[in-house]
Design an enzyme around this catalytic site. Structure first.
Site, PDB file in Angstrom:
ATOM      1  N   HIS A 118       0.871  -1.177   0.000  1.00 45.76           N
ATOM      2  CA  HIS A 118       0.000   0.000   0.000  1.00 45.76           C
ATOM      3  C   HIS A 118       0.913   1.234   0.000  1.00 45.76           C
ATOM      4  CE1 HIS A 118      -2.755   2.950   1.849  1.00 45.76           C
ATOM      5  NE2 HIS A 118      -3.748   2.147   1.517  1.00 45.76           N
ATOM      6  N   ASP A 171       3.299  -4.272   8.224  1.00 50.16           N
ATOM      7  CA  ASP A 171       2.093  -3.486   8.033  1.00 50.16           C
ATOM      8  C   ASP A 171       0.904  -4.421   8.233  1.00 50.16           C
ATOM      9  OD1 ASP A 171      -0.134  -2.179   7.140  1.00 50.16           O
ATOM     10  OD2 ASP A 171       0.697  -1.601   5.192  1.00 50.16           O
ATOM     11  N   GLN A 227      -4.373  -4.590   7.273  1.00 55.02           N
ATOM     12  CA  GLN A 227      -5.394  -5.563   6.872  1.00 55.02           C
ATOM     13  C   GLN A 227      -5.297  -6.835   7.715  1.00 55.02           C
ATOM     14  OE1 GLN A 227      -7.839  -4.946   4.752  1.00 55.02           O
ATOM     15  NE2 GLN A 227      -7.054  -2.981   4.023  1.00 55.02           N
ATOM     16  N   LYS A 278     -10.253   0.037  10.670  1.00 57.28           N
ATOM     17  CA  LYS A 278     -10.485  -1.163   9.851  1.00 57.28           C
ATOM     18  C   LYS A 278     -10.903  -2.341  10.728  1.00 57.28           C
ATOM     19  CE  LYS A 278      -7.098   0.144   6.361  1.00 57.28           C
ATOM     20  NZ  LYS A 278      -7.883   0.516   5.171  1.00 57.28           N
ATOM     21  N   CYS A 317      -4.807   2.380  -3.679  1.00 58.51           N
ATOM     22  CA  CYS A 317      -3.611   2.927  -3.025  1.00 58.51           C
ATOM     23  C   CYS A 317      -2.410   1.998  -3.205  1.00 58.51           C
ATOM     24  CB  CYS A 317      -3.841   3.192  -1.539  1.00 58.51           C
ATOM     25  SG  CYS A 317      -5.112   4.412  -1.252  1.00 58.51           S
TER      26      CYS A 317
HETATM   27  N1  PMP Z   1      -1.619  -0.574   4.730  1.00 60.09           N
HETATM   28  C1  PMP Z   1      -2.600  -1.295   4.168  1.00 60.09           C
HETATM   29  C2  PMP Z   1      -2.311  -2.695   3.705  1.00 60.09           C
HETATM   30  C3  PMP Z   1      -3.881  -0.743   4.046  1.00 60.09           C
HETATM   31  O1  PMP Z   1      -4.859  -1.457   3.483  1.00 60.09           O
HETATM   32  C4  PMP Z   1      -4.099   0.570   4.528  1.00 60.09           C
HETATM   33  C5  PMP Z   1      -5.459   1.225   4.425  1.00 60.09           C
HETATM   34  N2  PMP Z   1      -6.084   1.105   3.187  1.00 60.09           N
HETATM   35  C6  PMP Z   1      -3.036   1.265   5.101  1.00 60.09           C
HETATM   36  C7  PMP Z   1      -1.815   0.664   5.190  1.00 60.09           C
HETATM   37  C8  PMP Z   1      -3.203   2.657   5.616  1.00 60.09           C
HETATM   38  O2  PMP Z   1      -4.077   2.698   6.691  1.00 60.09           O
HETATM   39  P1  PMP Z   1      -4.702   4.059   7.223  1.00 60.09           P
HETATM   40  O3  PMP Z   1      -5.371   4.689   6.034  1.00 60.09           O
HETATM   41  O4  PMP Z   1      -5.660   3.615   8.261  1.00 60.09           O
HETATM   42  O5  PMP Z   1      -3.593   4.882   7.748  1.00 60.09           O
END
Ligand code: PMP
Length: 400
Positions: free
Chosen positions: A119, A196, A199, A222, A358
């Site tokens: 991401h 990270d 998810q 999430k 993203c």
């Molecule tokens: N890493 C992953 C794998 C994600 O799916 C996301 C959120 N889409 C993020 C990081 C970023 O998270 P946040 O927008 O809550 O900061």
């Protein structure tokens, strides 16, 4: 069929359904159970107060509840101590914190290793750090199923690797990554490790001590909790390597006009007033989740996932991205733009995600400009999927 026993706990999913909206975008953000709304309201309606500052009763009460959430998060992740839990505003802020706080530990030519599916939140902080410090960003390629290719990883993680930062579970491909093996490779070369878990944290409990990473990040929103709150877990010895990055109230020990000293983690990395209500409500979220039958939740999600995959496979021209493990599926349709399809789906009240998710470099490497992603939460049911498929069929008929 495939009713969710937890659906009634989530007023948001019921409200959306009442509006004719079928919510299938939980990997972007999840709906919240009533207990989380109660915790938010309870904090504000019972009297707001700042934490870690005042001696008065409201301040003590807020601080106690705030610190109880830290303990709950430590327990949730099986951290060795609640001092290993830093509250941030989300995974993105946690990763930026790490990239800035670790900056001084790198020298020109050092290597940071990420994977091809990251991401942007776990790519751009490292990419920009690499640019600031003349580091090399090494990108681990994927196998055809959508996991990091371990054979190639074994040759790419080496003595110049100073840090490995990889996703536990891809937000696009829905596939668990071989984190244990990657951590072992990184550790063998003395590199710091960042997982990270934005998810991954949503699908199962993860034991930090067993996993053995240095840092793990996730986002409350999430995980059915309030937004504006993130968790950064750091192993005590790894936290000691962080330089302070945001400066202001609460993180300071002593200050005069020309110099200051700072608190260690966690408070030294929580400058300013934190998202108090959100942190308290995250505690309520973890309580709620901890009270559920985890096997029943994962069984329900797995049954929905099977139905989703079978329905997609039964339709002509649908290409699934990777081989997802969790209740999520990203796909394209031959000859169609995913934005056109998404438009027709949303006109029929189907809330799915469309676009690059993203993860632009991943989408580019797959030769795609976008994809549709359906992602399910524990509150979804078989009827949600039936509505999705009927809207999908109608859209495909129109577009073809
Ligand atoms: N890493 C992953 C794998 C994600 O799916 C996301 C959120 N889409 C993020 C990081 C970023 O998270 P946040 O927008 O809550 O900061």
């Amino acid at each position: 069929m495939l009713d969710s026993p937890w659906r009634a706990d989530f007023p948001g999913i019921l409200a959306l359904a009442g509006e004719g909206q079928t919510y299938l975008d939980s990997a972007a953000t999840a709906q919240k159970p009533q207990v989380v709304l109660d915790a938010l309201l309870g904090y504000y309606s019972g009297g707001a107060a700042n934490v870690h500052r005042a001696q008065h009763l409201p301040g003590e009460r807020a601080t106690r509840a705030f610190e109880a959430s830290r303990l709950a998060a430590a327990h949730w992740l099986n951290a060795a101590s609640s001092d290993e839990i830093i509250f941030t505003r989300g995974s993105t802020e946690s990763l930026n914190l790490l990239a800035y706080s670790l900056e001084e530990t790198f020298s020109a030519g050092d290597e940071i290793v990420i994977s091809a599916l990251e991401h942007h939140a776990n790519l751009l902080p490292w990419q920009q750090l690499a640019r600031r410090k003349a580091l090399k960003l090494v990108v681990l390629p994927l196998d055809p199923l959508g996991a990091v290719d371990l054979h190639q990883a074994a040759t790419l993680i080496g003595p110049r690797t100073r840090l490995l930062a990889v996703s536990q579970l891809s937000n696009v491909l829905g596939r668990w990554q071989p984190v244990r093996e990657l951590l072992a490779l990184a550790r063998a070369h003395g590199a710091l490790t960042v997982i990270d878990g934005a998810q991954g944290a949503v699908h199962g409990r993860h034991d930090m001590q067993a996993m053995g990473c240095d840092f793990y990040v996730c986002s409350s929103h999430k995980l059915y909790g309030p937004d504006g709150v993130g968790v950064l877990y750091g192993r005590r010895a790894a936290l000691a390597q962080l330089r302070h990055w945001q400066f202001g109230g609460e993180m300071v020990q002593q200050a005069d006009y020309h110099s200051a000293s700072f608190r260690p983690a966690p408070l030294g990395f929580e400058a300013g007033t934190p998202p108090i209500a959100g942190v308290i409500a995250l505690g309520a979220t973890l309580d709620y989740l901890g009270g559920l039958d985890a096997a029943a939740v994962s069984g329900h999600e797995a049954a929905l996932h099977l139905k989703l995959l079978a329905g997609l496979a039964a339709r002509d021209g649908i290409q699934l991205l990777g081989t997802p493990h969790v209740a999520l599926a990203s796909f394209t349709v031959d000859g169609l733009h995913s934005s056109d399809l998404a438009h027709l789906l949303s006109e029929q009240g189907i809330a799915v995600r469309a676009g690059h998710h993203c993860a632009m470099p991943l989408m580019n490497s797959l030769g795609l400009s976008g994809a549709i992603r359906v992602s399910l939460g524990l509150y979804n049911d078989g009827a949600d999927l039936e509505r999705f498929f009927s809207a999908l069929d109608k859209s495909l008929e129109l577009l073809r």
